[in-house]
Enzyme design. Sequence first.
Site, PDB file in Angstrom:
ATOM      1  CD1 TRP A 102      48.646  16.016  26.228  1.00  0.00           C
ATOM      2  CD2 TRP A 102      48.426  15.074  24.206  1.00  0.00           C
ATOM      3  NE1 TRP A 102      49.833  16.169  25.553  1.00  0.00           N
ATOM      4  CE2 TRP A 102      49.735  15.601  24.324  1.00  0.00           C
ATOM      5  CE3 TRP A 102      48.066  14.437  23.013  1.00  0.00           C
ATOM      6  CZ2 TRP A 102      50.687  15.501  23.299  1.00  0.00           C
ATOM      7  CZ3 TRP A 102      49.001  14.341  21.994  1.00  0.00           C
ATOM      8  CH2 TRP A 102      50.293  14.875  22.143  1.00  0.00           C
ATOM      9  CG  ASP A 173      46.248   9.900  27.568  1.00  0.00           C
ATOM     10  OD1 ASP A 173      47.292   9.362  28.001  1.00  0.00           O
ATOM     11  OD2 ASP A 173      46.267  10.770  26.665  1.00  0.00           O
ATOM     12  CE  LYS A 197      54.657  12.697  27.206  1.00  0.00           C
ATOM     13  NZ  LYS A 197      53.384  12.647  26.510  1.00  0.00           N
TER      14      LYS A 197
HETATM   15  C1  LIG Z   1      52.568  12.788  25.452  1.00  0.00           C
HETATM   16  C2  LIG Z   1      51.132  12.542  25.586  1.00  0.00           C
HETATM   17  C3  LIG Z   1      50.385  11.940  24.562  1.00  0.00           C
HETATM   18  C4  LIG Z   1      50.985  11.583  23.226  1.00  0.00           C
HETATM   19  O1  LIG Z   1      51.755  10.453  23.353  1.00  0.00           O
HETATM   20  P1  LIG Z   1      52.384   9.736  22.057  1.00  0.00           P
HETATM   21  O2  LIG Z   1      52.987   8.512  22.669  1.00  0.00           O
HETATM   22  O3  LIG Z   1      53.360  10.676  21.461  1.00  0.00           O
HETATM   23  O4  LIG Z   1      51.259   9.414  21.136  1.00  0.00           O
HETATM   24  C5  LIG Z   1      49.048  11.686  24.778  1.00  0.00           C
HETATM   25  N1  LIG Z   1      48.465  11.999  25.940  1.00  0.00           N
HETATM   26  C6  LIG Z   1      49.143  12.593  26.951  1.00  0.00           C
HETATM   27  C7  LIG Z   1      48.437  12.912  28.217  1.00  0.00           C
HETATM   28  C8  LIG Z   1      50.492  12.875  26.800  1.00  0.00           C
HETATM   29  O5  LIG Z   1      51.171  13.447  27.804  1.00  0.00           O
END
Ligand SMILES: *Cc1c(COP(=O)(O)O)cnc(C)c1O
Length: 363
Positions: A102, A173, A197
């Site tokens: 990511w 993030d 999540k």
């Molecule tokens: C799931 C995830 C994403 C992607 O998220 P979306 O909402 O599908 O764009 C980005 N970064 C991390 C760390 C994730 O776990």
Amino acid sequence: MQDVFNFSAGPATMPKAVLEKAQQELLNWQNLHTSVMEVSHRGEAFMKMVAEAEQNLRKLYHVPDNYKILFLQGGARGQFAAIPMNLLGKNQKALYLTSGHWSKLAAQEARLFANLDEIDLLEQGKDTLQVGQLDFSDIASKYDYVHYCPNETISGVEIFDVPNVGNTVLVADMSSCILSRQIDISKFGMIYAGAQKNLGPSGITLVIIREDLLTQTEQSKIPSIWNYTVQANRDSMINTPPTFAWYLCGLVFEHWLAQGGLPAIEVQNKEKALLLYTYLDESDFYHNNVAVENRSEMNVTFTTGDSELDKCFVAEAQEHGLLALKGHKVQGGMRASIYNAMPLSGVVALVTFMEYFANTHKK
Ligand SMILES: *Cc1c(COP(=O)(O)O)cnc(C)c1O
């Protein structure tokens, strides 16, 4: 019905009490004789719900008063693009610290808009995934911001210490670790997370940003839905927001506050992770390849070392009510996502099944 536990990495399991409350309120929300998804987002009832959700999140996560809370769309990936659009300034350059899938994708997307440097945090030449030193204070001032991902959802690498970037803006993030424990938000310029999540359903994205970073104007050449200043000025409602997802996030915040807030969540998360990793360490049937100090408390990866056997594990686990244990396609093996809403009993059931599976498939 047998107890089923869903280990999906996202969209992930929700607190059962939240789903029950939503079910109960579905046809008659706030005595309006309609559901929450059928009322105006600018109406009194919805605006009140939104204000309460924000207050509850501030209380739950100890969000300082000089931070704005935005609820946006486009997922975490939308933010990958919005961040450089909004945060590049006098240096016209950003630093991306990478530690897996990511964080690398965030850098790749940002390159469309920004000049950036990338530093891999993982120590090279080790047989485990291990994050090296996190002091970038000597170089950080060259950049407008530094971006990293504290929890790599796919490989199960978590970075518990906050990188030292001096006075440079730090952006994180936190899609898969937000609200998993208390953090010192004042160390960050901005944190963001797709909701699916640890916060609620997919379709809504949380941004917590320090007010002084809202330097773009309403006239800046940034699409208005991605302009944090515009969104902050309009209560994240420049267009129709994902109202039902927002409402569910509000229920989740209320739920965790009633359960004792972050201290209680943190104790339970540590207990779940310890149980699973202790078992993995004792077992010679399963392996985890993350260094002890970087083992994620949210996403636990493991493998038998045999891809056919791994497939068999995932299928048999499902028959035992343990769902979605297949690892991400770029990684293989298994992954148990044990977010806030996964009860300790789910991890106990998983470990019990792992022991049973190892005993019946030992060579
Ligand atoms: C799931 C995830 C994403 C992607 O998220 P979306 O909402 O599908 O764009 C980005 N970064 C991390 C760390 C994730 O776990």
